[in-house]
Design an enzyme around this catalytic site. Structure first.
Site, PDB file in Angstrom:
ATOM      1  N   HIS A 103       0.834  -1.206   0.000  1.00 55.15           N
ATOM      2  CA  HIS A 103       0.000   0.000   0.000  1.00 55.15           C
ATOM      3  C   HIS A 103       0.869   1.256   0.000  1.00 55.15           C
ATOM      4  CE1 HIS A 103      -3.267   2.750   1.403  1.00 55.15           C
ATOM      5  NE2 HIS A 103      -2.253   3.337   2.015  1.00 55.15           N
ATOM      6  N   GLU A 104       1.885   1.288   0.863  1.00 54.96           N
ATOM      7  CA  GLU A 104       2.746   2.469   0.940  1.00 54.96           C
ATOM      8  C   GLU A 104       3.552   2.656  -0.350  1.00 54.96           C
ATOM      9  OE1 GLU A 104       2.376   4.612   3.216  1.00 54.96           O
ATOM     10  OE2 GLU A 104       1.023   3.341   4.370  1.00 54.96           O
ATOM     11  N   HIS A 114       1.902   4.623  -3.227  1.00 57.31           N
ATOM     12  CA  HIS A 114       1.989   6.084  -3.237  1.00 57.31           C
ATOM     13  C   HIS A 114       3.183   6.551  -4.070  1.00 57.31           C
ATOM     14  CE1 HIS A 114      -1.267   6.566  -0.455  1.00 57.31           C
ATOM     15  NE2 HIS A 114      -0.671   5.885   0.502  1.00 57.31           N
ATOM     16  N   GLU A 127      -5.748   7.031  -1.375  1.00 51.77           N
ATOM     17  CA  GLU A 127      -5.623   5.889  -0.468  1.00 51.77           C
ATOM     18  C   GLU A 127      -6.403   4.689  -0.994  1.00 51.77           C
ATOM     19  OE1 GLU A 127      -3.653   5.616   2.019  1.00 51.77           O
ATOM     20  OE2 GLU A 127      -2.986   7.700   2.124  1.00 51.77           O
TER      21      GLU A 127
END
Length: 427
Positions: free
Chosen positions: A278-279, A282, A358
């Site tokens: 997930h990070e 970004h 997100e």
């Protein structure tokens, strides 16, 4: 007139407080829609009844503190203007020294000190609530150490910004906002670059991830995502909080992927890999640079509006505000009040952009890891440990949530699985 303005502003704040209290404690709806009962987003499937009760209590109190503290800041700035406190600080500074930058430093010190004292009750109540509900593990002395570090770091940064800002106001009477915006862009990018190596270490200890097997798995995901990462960092947060977190910070060569040690302790490796994917999303989707672009646009508009409002207010209410000219240091609380109001007004938009990013990152992570169960359990643990509401009230979501709600995140995973099954059946 002075007493009338002060009375009305305080009365309006107290009335707002009552309305917010009634809304959050009696009118706001955070119940789970019937259609989600029994599913992965149902708190009853992963929380005890006591944990559900505590999450509702904790979230409601924190939400109330947020909505009360922001207008309280506006009220504070307004009152120190109309009662001449800001002007007294400026006179004090000018009477102490003839050196311009020292006058700014003296004025800012007293303004910062009075501001800190005025806002301290909210900070302390928030700290006590977090310790009472076992979110914060900090002792009072540790908490005060961070508070004092905050004070001096903010004082130094504010001194630099204000010194430059008022030099520009004196130099460019009508277009100072444009010059300030032009300088704010490279300054903000510079701060993003140095924050991981200069500012963050003032609060916590950072070091390469000690679990080398897990680090290798994370770096493998980074490699598949074409991310030039050599290390994953962990930060010692367990002495401050029980909450879980991971994030990407910095830009360029100073970019860091950071895991809290609490996350390492309470999540399984598969769950951590989902969080890390997930990070990394970004970075892959360039959300940091999109954020910079949005900041450039919003700060341009915001500074223009702030300048117009300051000129109008000083021109029409100079006697009441105790400000003879915008270029006077005593006008700083007016600038801070206006910019704070503008930031609050634009927060629904910026939060919406953040929630969209997100959501994209969540989808990227599930596509990268292909581990739905780990994704679901990681979200459930984040909600459980952080005592966060699965389905917060609409007003709270709009103004506070930079992430999708847990209901939205878990529902997205369910819908993703349905989409996958449909694609498998399609010839």
């Amino acid at each position: 007139m002075l007493q009338k303005w002060a009375f009305r502003s305080v009365f309006a704040y107290l009335l707002l407080g009552v309305i917010l209290y009634v809304y959050l404690f009696y009118l706001a709806d955070s119940t789970l829609p019937q259609m989600y009962k029994g599913g992965s987003a149902d708190p009853e499937t992963f929380m005890s009844s006591r944990e559900i009760m505590l999450s509702e209590e904790f979230s409601t109190i924190k939400n109330l503190l947020f909505f009360l503290s922001t207008p309280y800041e506006w009220l504070f700035y307004f009152l120190i203007l109309i009662f001449g406190v800001s002007r007294a600080f400026e006179r004090w500074a000018k009477g102490t020294t003839k050196v311009g930058f020292l006058q700014t430093a003296i004025y800012l010190f007293w303004l910062s000190l009075v501001s800190y004292i005025a806002i301290f009750p909210f900070q302390f109540i928030s700290y006590k609530v977090s310790t009472t509900y076992n979110i914060s593990t900090q002792t009072f002395s540790m908490w005060m150490k961070d508070e004092l570090t905050d004070f001096w770091v903010n004082f130094l940064l504010t001194f630099i910004i204000v010194s430059v800002l008022y030099a520009l106001i004196k130099r460019f009477k009508k277009r100072w906002w444009l010059a300030a915006w032009a300088l704010s862009v490279p300054f903000s990018i510079f701060m993003m670059f140095v924050q991981p190596v200069l500012i963050d270490p003032l609060y916590n200890d950072f070091y390469p991830l000690q679990d080398k097997k897990l680090e290798a798995q994370i770096l493998d995901i980074a490699s598949r995502a074409n991310i030039p990462a050599e290390h994953v960092f962990e930060v010692d947060m367990s002495e401050k909080t029980n909450a879980l977190n991971a994030y990407v910070t910095g830009i360029g060569s100073n970019s860091r992927i950071v895991l809290w040690d609490t996350t390492l302790e309470q999540l399984e490796d598969e769950e951590i890999l989902f969080v890390m994917a997930h990070e990394m999303a970004h970075y892959v989707e360039k959300h940091i640079y999109i954020g910079i672009a949005i900041y450039i646009v919003l700060s341009f508009i915001g500074l223009y509006i702030a300048a117009r409002l300051m000129n109008w207010i000083v021109r029409k209410y100079s006697d009441e505000m105790k400000i003879s000219d915008v270029s006077n240091l005593s006008s700083l609380p007016l600038f801070l009040m206006i910019t704070s109001m503008l930031m609050f007004a634009v927060s629904p938009f910026s939060n919406w952009i953040s929630r969209y990013e997100e959501t994209r990152a969540d989808r990227y992570a599930i596509e990268m890891t292909q581990d739905k169960e780990a994704a679901i359990s990681s979200f459930q643990k984040l909600s459980k440990v952080g005592l966060s509401q699965v389905n917060p009230p609409l007003l709270v979501k709009i103004f506070r949530y930079g992430h999708p709600t847990m209901l939205e995140r878990l529902n997205m995973l369910e819908e993703y699985e349905i989409e996958e099954k449909k694609e498998e059946k399609t010839p």
